[in-house]
Design a protein around this motif. Structure first.
Motif, PDB file in Angstrom:
ATOM      1  N   ALA A  30       0.853  -1.186   0.000  1.00  0.00           N
ATOM      2  CA  ALA A  30       0.000   0.000   0.000  1.00  0.00           C
ATOM      3  C   ALA A  30       0.886   1.232   0.000  1.00  0.00           C
ATOM      4  CB  ALA A  30      -0.914  -0.014   1.206  1.00  0.00           C
ATOM      5  N   LEU A  31       0.718   2.106  -1.004  1.00  0.00           N
ATOM      6  CA  LEU A  31       1.463   3.359  -1.058  1.00  0.00           C
ATOM      7  C   LEU A  31       0.802   4.413  -0.177  1.00  0.00           C
ATOM      8  CD1 LEU A  31       2.097   3.438  -4.912  1.00  0.00           C
ATOM      9  CD2 LEU A  31       3.667   2.659  -3.123  1.00  0.00           C
ATOM     10  N   ASN A  32      -0.521   4.404  -0.163  1.00  0.00           N
ATOM     11  CA  ASN A  32      -1.310   5.248   0.728  1.00  0.00           C
ATOM     12  C   ASN A  32      -2.699   4.610   0.831  1.00  0.00           C
ATOM     13  OD1 ASN A  32      -2.800   6.138  -1.569  1.00  0.00           O
ATOM     14  ND2 ASN A  32      -1.275   7.753  -1.932  1.00  0.00           N
ATOM     15  N   LYS A  33      -3.722   5.362   1.278  1.00  0.00           N
ATOM     16  CA  LYS A  33      -5.046   4.763   1.459  1.00  0.00           C
ATOM     17  C   LYS A  33      -5.727   4.418   0.142  1.00  0.00           C
ATOM     18  CE  LYS A  33      -6.152   6.679   5.965  1.00  0.00           C
ATOM     19  NZ  LYS A  33      -7.133   7.433   6.756  1.00  0.00           N
ATOM     20  N   LYS A  34      -5.352   5.043  -0.953  1.00  0.00           N
ATOM     21  CA  LYS A  34      -6.003   4.815  -2.244  1.00  0.00           C
ATOM     22  C   LYS A  34      -5.179   3.967  -3.210  1.00  0.00           C
ATOM     23  CE  LYS A  34      -9.845   7.322  -2.009  1.00  0.00           C
ATOM     24  NZ  LYS A  34     -11.164   6.750  -2.237  1.00  0.00           N
ATOM     25  N   TRP A  35      -3.872   4.126  -3.208  1.00  0.00           N
ATOM     26  CA  TRP A  35      -3.009   3.474  -4.204  1.00  0.00           C
ATOM     27  C   TRP A  35      -2.238   2.302  -3.598  1.00  0.00           C
ATOM     28  CZ3 TRP A  35      -3.119   4.797  -9.266  1.00  0.00           C
ATOM     29  CH2 TRP A  35      -3.693   6.030  -9.597  1.00  0.00           C
ATOM     30  N   SER A  36      -2.091   1.234  -4.393  1.00  0.00           N
ATOM     31  CA  SER A  36      -1.255   0.104  -3.969  1.00  0.00           C
ATOM     32  C   SER A  36      -0.600  -0.538  -5.187  1.00  0.00           C
ATOM     33  CB  SER A  36      -2.073  -0.925  -3.189  1.00  0.00           C
ATOM     34  OG  SER A  36      -3.094  -1.449  -3.992  1.00  0.00           O
ATOM     35  N   VAL A  37       0.484  -1.252  -4.959  1.00  0.00           N
ATOM     36  CA  VAL A  37       1.236  -1.959  -6.000  1.00  0.00           C
ATOM     37  C   VAL A  37       1.278  -3.422  -5.607  1.00  0.00           C
ATOM     38  CG1 VAL A  37       3.465  -2.182  -7.160  1.00  0.00           C
ATOM     39  CG2 VAL A  37       2.655   0.072  -6.476  1.00  0.00           C
ATOM     40  N   LYS A  38       1.089  -4.289  -6.590  1.00  0.00           N
ATOM     41  CA  LYS A  38       1.179  -5.720  -6.281  1.00  0.00           C
ATOM     42  C   LYS A  38       1.863  -6.453  -7.429  1.00  0.00           C
ATOM     43  CE  LYS A  38      -3.594  -6.515  -7.694  1.00  0.00           C
ATOM     44  NZ  LYS A  38      -4.875  -7.064  -7.275  1.00  0.00           N
ATOM     45  N   GLY A  39       2.406  -7.612  -7.099  1.00  0.00           N
ATOM     46  CA  GLY A  39       3.075  -8.463  -8.081  1.00  0.00           C
ATOM     47  C   GLY A  39       2.880  -9.909  -7.691  1.00  0.00           C
ATOM     48  N   GLY A  40       3.419 -10.794  -8.487  1.00  0.00           N
ATOM     49  CA  GLY A  40       3.284 -12.209  -8.168  1.00  0.00           C
ATOM     50  C   GLY A  40       3.823 -13.074  -9.283  1.00  0.00           C
ATOM     51  N   ILE A  41       3.466 -14.343  -9.234  1.00  0.00           N
ATOM     52  CA  ILE A  41       3.864 -15.316 -10.256  1.00  0.00           C
ATOM     53  C   ILE A  41       2.660 -16.199 -10.538  1.00  0.00           C
ATOM     54  CG2 ILE A  41       5.359 -17.266 -10.802  1.00  0.00           C
ATOM     55  CD1 ILE A  41       7.472 -16.079  -9.011  1.00  0.00           C
ATOM     56  N   ASN A  42       2.341 -16.362 -11.823  1.00  0.00           N
ATOM     57  CA  ASN A  42       1.256 -17.248 -12.257  1.00  0.00           C
ATOM     58  C   ASN A  42       1.771 -18.222 -13.288  1.00  0.00           C
ATOM     59  OD1 ASN A  42      -0.849 -15.835 -10.846  1.00  0.00           O
ATOM     60  ND2 ASN A  42      -0.864 -14.309 -12.472  1.00  0.00           N
ATOM     61  N   LYS A  43       1.210 -19.421 -13.300  1.00  0.00           N
ATOM     62  CA  LYS A  43       1.435 -20.362 -14.390  1.00  0.00           C
ATOM     63  C   LYS A  43       0.202 -20.317 -15.262  1.00  0.00           C
ATOM     64  CE  LYS A  43       2.653 -25.121 -15.510  1.00  0.00           C
ATOM     65  NZ  LYS A  43       2.000 -25.031 -16.780  1.00  0.00           N
ATOM     66  N   LEU A  44       0.402 -20.118 -16.558  1.00  0.00           N
ATOM     67  CA  LEU A  44      -0.691 -19.880 -17.480  1.00  0.00           C
ATOM     68  C   LEU A  44      -0.517 -20.755 -18.715  1.00  0.00           C
ATOM     69  CD1 LEU A  44      -3.062 -17.973 -18.359  1.00  0.00           C
ATOM     70  CD2 LEU A  44      -1.311 -16.497 -19.324  1.00  0.00           C
ATOM     71  N   GLU A  58       1.287  -4.698 -11.057  1.00  0.00           N
ATOM     72  CA  GLU A  58       0.064  -3.929 -11.265  1.00  0.00           C
ATOM     73  C   GLU A  58      -0.111  -2.871 -10.184  1.00  0.00           C
ATOM     74  OE1 GLU A  58      -2.431  -7.545 -13.368  1.00  0.00           O
ATOM     75  OE2 GLU A  58      -2.692  -7.188 -11.214  1.00  0.00           O
ATOM     76  N   VAL A  59      -0.767  -1.794 -10.579  1.00  0.00           N
ATOM     77  CA  VAL A  59      -1.108  -0.703  -9.669  1.00  0.00           C
ATOM     78  C   VAL A  59      -2.622  -0.679  -9.550  1.00  0.00           C
ATOM     79  CG1 VAL A  59      -1.037   1.800  -9.340  1.00  0.00           C
ATOM     80  CG2 VAL A  59       0.910   0.631 -10.365  1.00  0.00           C
ATOM     81  N   ILE A  81     -14.259  -1.557  -4.174  1.00  0.00           N
ATOM     82  CA  ILE A  81     -14.048  -1.638  -5.625  1.00  0.00           C
ATOM     83  C   ILE A  81     -12.769  -0.888  -5.958  1.00  0.00           C
ATOM     84  CG2 ILE A  81     -14.963  -1.071  -7.910  1.00  0.00           C
ATOM     85  CD1 ILE A  81     -17.756  -1.038  -6.681  1.00  0.00           C
ATOM     86  N   GLU A  82     -11.947  -1.477  -6.833  1.00  0.00           N
ATOM     87  CA  GLU A  82     -10.726  -0.808  -7.269  1.00  0.00           C
ATOM     88  C   GLU A  82     -10.492  -1.027  -8.758  1.00  0.00           C
ATOM     89  OE1 GLU A  82      -7.814  -2.488  -4.626  1.00  0.00           O
ATOM     90  OE2 GLU A  82      -7.591  -4.288  -5.836  1.00  0.00           O
ATOM     91  N   ILE A  83      -9.788  -0.085  -9.377  1.00  0.00           N
ATOM     92  CA  ILE A  83      -9.365  -0.193 -10.773  1.00  0.00           C
ATOM     93  C   ILE A  83      -7.927  -0.681 -10.777  1.00  0.00           C
ATOM     94  CG2 ILE A  83      -8.899   1.086 -12.888  1.00  0.00           C
ATOM     95  CD1 ILE A  83     -11.104   3.012 -12.095  1.00  0.00           C
ATOM     96  N   ILE A  84      -7.625  -1.631 -11.666  1.00  0.00           N
ATOM     97  CA  ILE A  84      -6.307  -2.253 -11.707  1.00  0.00           C
ATOM     98  C   ILE A  84      -5.716  -2.074 -13.101  1.00  0.00           C
ATOM     99  CG2 ILE A  84      -5.030  -4.417 -11.443  1.00  0.00           C
ATOM    100  CD1 ILE A  84      -7.476  -5.387  -9.735  1.00  0.00           C
ATOM    101  N   GLY A  85      -4.455  -1.700 -13.174  1.00  0.00           N
ATOM    102  CA  GLY A  85      -3.747  -1.600 -14.446  1.00  0.00           C
ATOM    103  C   GLY A  85      -2.294  -1.987 -14.263  1.00  0.00           C
ATOM    104  N   GLY A  86      -1.663  -2.471 -15.329  1.00  0.00           N
ATOM    105  CA  GLY A  86      -0.262  -2.841 -15.217  1.00  0.00           C
ATOM    106  C   GLY A  86       0.229  -3.623 -16.417  1.00  0.00           C
TER     107      GLY A  86
END
Length: 191
Positions: free
Chosen positions: A1-15, A90-91, A102-107
């Motif tokens: 969490a960067l602040n109350k509204k914005w956050s950054v996330k990452g991970g690993i998926n097998k697709l 993603e942010v 509810i949140e909007i996700i982009g990345g």
């Protein structure tokens, strides 16, 4: 969490993705056929071949060589399977942050190719054709989506995230104008 509204996330998926090319016919040929490439790629006259001696052509294309007309042609489809290890970054921006959120996700995601196979399928039978030679080992996607969260308690919540991912450079060449994308539905719980 960067602040109350914005956050950054990452991970690993097998697709793993699968695509079918319908409306083809195939037949056996001599290994050194002059009307098709021998590299597993698509030649200029719509034929595909590999070292197994299988010739594939578009069922709706006109036959140019009379030799082709005497072959026993079998209808079927081509199945292409591509597997990736996906590393998304993603942010997200929170539109609503209460018990229901509810949140909007982009990345972007970096895709590392780990599975690549082509096969021809007909009447319940499948014959391997090898692999596609025009797939990049590393490619990227642009990601956009929505996140829905429900807080059961202050420290426990469930989430579901539908996302649209457009593949930017999956193919190096000879893709025939194919622009792949996929829609994913990601879900989980946070504690």
């Amino acid at each position: 969490a960067l602040n109350k509204k914005w956050s950054v996330k990452g991970g690993i998926n097998k697709l793993t993705l699968g695509y079918n090319t319908n409306d083809i016919v195939y037949y056996a040929s001599l290994p050194m056929s002059t009307n098709a490439t021998n590299s597993g790629g698509i030649s200029t006259n719509g034929y595909v071949a590999n070292s197994s001696g299988i010739i594939i052509e578009n069922n709706s294309a006109e036959n140019i060589l009379s030799f082709d007309n005497i072959q026993e042609k079998t209808p079927g489809y081509i199945n292409q399977t591509m597997g990736f290890i996906e590393v998304p970054v993603e942010v997200s921006y929170k539109l609503l942050d209460r018990k229901f959120g509810i949140e909007i996700i982009g990345g972007m995601s970096t895709m590392f190719l780990n599975e690549n196979s082509l096969s021809v399928v007909s009447n319940g039978m499948q014959a391997s054709m090898g692999k596609a030679e025009n797939l990049n080992d590393v490619s990227f996607t642009s990601n956009i989506g929505l996140g829905f969260k429900y807080k059961f308690w202050k420290s426990f919540e469930a989430n579901i995230e539908p996302k649209f991912k457009y593949q930017l450079n999956t193919f190096s060449e000879n893709s025939g104008g194919f622009k792949p994308y996929f829609i994913g539905l990601y879900s989980g719980i946070n504690f």
